[in-house]
Design a protein around this motif. Structure first.
Motif, short mmCIF file in Angstrom:
data_model
loop_
_atom_site.label_atom_id
_atom_site.label_comp_id
_atom_site.label_asym_id
_atom_site.label_seq_id
_atom_site.Cartn_x
_atom_site.Cartn_y
_atom_site.Cartn_z
N VAL A 237 0.94 -1.33 -0.01
CA VAL A 237 -0.19 0.04 -0.02
C VAL A 237 0.93 1.24 0.01
O VAL A 237 1.73 1.33 0.97
N PHE A 238 0.80 2.15 -1.11
CA PHE A 238 1.52 3.27 -1.12
C PHE A 238 1.00 4.65 -0.77
O PHE A 238 -0.30 4.87 -0.83
N GLY A 239 1.52 5.23 0.48
CA GLY A 239 1.01 6.56 1.01
C GLY A 239 1.86 7.62 0.27
O GLY A 239 2.90 7.20 -0.50
N LYS A 240 1.63 8.72 0.71
CA LYS A 240 2.48 10.05 -0.01
C LYS A 240 3.69 10.52 0.92
O LYS A 240 4.80 10.72 0.62
N LYS A 246 3.13 6.29 8.48
CA LYS A 246 3.04 5.89 9.75
C LYS A 246 1.66 5.71 10.33
O LYS A 246 1.32 4.63 10.92
N GLN A 247 0.99 6.68 10.07
CA GLN A 247 -0.44 6.96 10.88
C GLN A 247 -1.20 6.06 9.95
O GLN A 247 -2.06 5.19 10.90
N ALA A 261 5.18 -0.53 8.43
CA ALA A 261 5.44 0.78 7.75
C ALA A 261 6.59 0.87 7.30
O ALA A 261 7.62 0.39 8.16
N LEU A 262 6.91 1.30 6.12
CA LEU A 262 8.37 1.54 5.57
C LEU A 262 8.17 3.09 5.02
O LEU A 262 7.83 3.38 4.25
N GLN A 263 9.14 3.73 5.84
CA GLN A 263 9.39 5.16 5.54
C GLN A 263 10.75 5.46 5.96
O GLN A 263 11.23 5.12 6.58
N ASN A 290 7.50 6.23 -1.33
CA ASN A 290 8.02 5.89 -2.57
C ASN A 290 9.19 5.37 -2.29
O ASN A 290 9.91 4.72 -3.30
N VAL A 291 9.71 5.23 -1.19
CA VAL A 291 11.05 4.47 -0.72
C VAL A 291 11.05 3.11 -1.40
O VAL A 291 12.18 2.44 -1.61
#
Length: 371
Positions: A237-240, A246-247, A261-263, A290-291
């Motif tokens: 799942v991609f967030g921005k 994280k949230q 979560a991976l950021q 996007n990492v």
């Protein structure tokens, strides 16, 4: 090709080269510079790793090859492929990336390294501290070249390349190669061969796209609905934003979903822990910035969900490339809010492809009627 390299390829159970390998390896073995473009999951790493290993001499105590990559995760992944190739050739591979102590890397460099795989920032740190000498480099690779030559990395990459011999052999490889890359690459390559394999990333026959128009307030419930329908395969799942990712992962965990979560704000040990859980299947849902769009190679990712729309068609392409790899089936689901309309039109225009957009509310109502 050295018998040891052939044996290593055999141990990797590779019988037939992929198209990018078949066309790139002979050019690189002939000493030519190369610009290589092929979709993700096509075997680009081995396409340059095999010739690179062939060019290295274990009896020469010097750094002879350098691979620059944009992310820590890609560095680790590339190193695993190269280490399999050199396992019985007395060639030492050293990883250089941030988020951890410099000391183990300094010790590895002192002990002697033949092949360096690193991110630009950490590689430049070692050059400035004089713990790394690139004066004997004969083979250089920019993996994910479009990002390596973009504004974010270009200055560091130029500084690193200035420390390498002008007579080196250079290869640029990526899934996306905007026109400006070819222009920028002229100062780094000499009469390069260009290899394009399945470079039209608009047509991904093994990937099904579902695009939904949706209100921002409905995205979380829609995501939960999709995750409730999941099977056993991993989902990405991609967030921005780092904070948003994280949230989102925390909310999913609160609702009972096995999510990680991976950021970029995570420490390196935390990042590696998250990836171990995702690869092993213990945490089958990975929420990421996007990492994870570049270089993340996890077998059998069934579904990519664009919870937040990326900023460019290149990032969209790289996200899509995490599923449907090496001929496997995959699915990409993209949420489009009213605020995303302009950006989505631009992405489609630059891709040269229009996707069918369905209403999430209508889709949800149809699903309820079937129950």
């Amino acid at each position: 090709m050295k018998p040891a390299t052939r044996a290593a390829i055999g141990r990797m159970n590779i019988v037939k080269p992929t198209p990018i390998q078949e066309r790139s390896i002979p050019c690189l073995l002939d000493g030519r510079d190369l610009i290589g473009q092929a979709r993700t999951g096509s075997g680009k790493t081995l396409a340059y790793a095999v010739p690179m290993v062939e060019r290295c001499d274990p009896s020469e105590r010097a750094v002879q090859a350098l691979v620059l990559v944009p992310t820590r995760e890609l560095a680790i992944q590339v190193a695993s492929v190269v280490e399999n190739l050199v396992a019985r050739q007395r060639l030492r591979v050293t990883l250089l990336y941030g988020g951890r102590s410099l000391r183990p890397e300094q010790a590895a460099l002192r002990d002697g390294a033949h092949i360096i795989i690193g991110t630009p920032g950490r590689t430049l740190d070692h050059l400035r501290q004089r713990t790394l000498d690139l004066s004997a480099v004969r083979f250089l690779v920019l993996d994910e070249a479009d990002e390596m030559l973009d504004l974010g990395f270009a200055k560091d990459v130029d500084a690193i390349l200035s420390r390498t011999p002008s007579g080196r052999q250079t290869a640029l490889l990526s899934a996306t190669m905007p026109e400006w890359v070819a222009g920028t690459s002229k100062k780094h390559l000499k009469d390069p061969v260009t290899v394009e394999v399945d470079a039209d990333l608009r047509a991904l026959p093994t990937v099904e796209h579902r695009v939904y128009s949706i209100q921002k307030v409905d995205k979380m419930s829609a995501l939960r609905t999709l995750l409730d329908q999941r099977g056993d395969a991993p989902i990405l799942v991609f967030g921005k934003t780092k904070r948003g990712v994280k949230q989102l992962a925390q909310k999913l965990e609160m609702f009972g979903y096995p999510a990680g979560a991976l950021q970029g704000n995570l420490s390196q040990p935390a990042r590696e822990r998250v990836m171990r859980g995702f690869r092993s299947g213990d945490v089958p849902i990975l929420v990421a910035t996007n990492v994870a769009a570049r270089g993340l190679d996890v077998a059998g990712i069934a579904q990519v969900i664009n919870f937040d729309l990326p900023d460019s068609e290149e990032l969209f392409t790289h996200r899509v490339g995490r599923t449907g790899r090496m001929g496997q089936d995959g699915e990409v689901i993209t949420f489009i809010t009213p605020d995303d309309g302009r950006k989505w039109r631009e992405i489609q225009r630059n891709l040269g492809h229009r996707f069918t957009v369905r209403s999430w509310n209508k889709e949800a109502k149809r699903a309820q009627l079937k129950q």
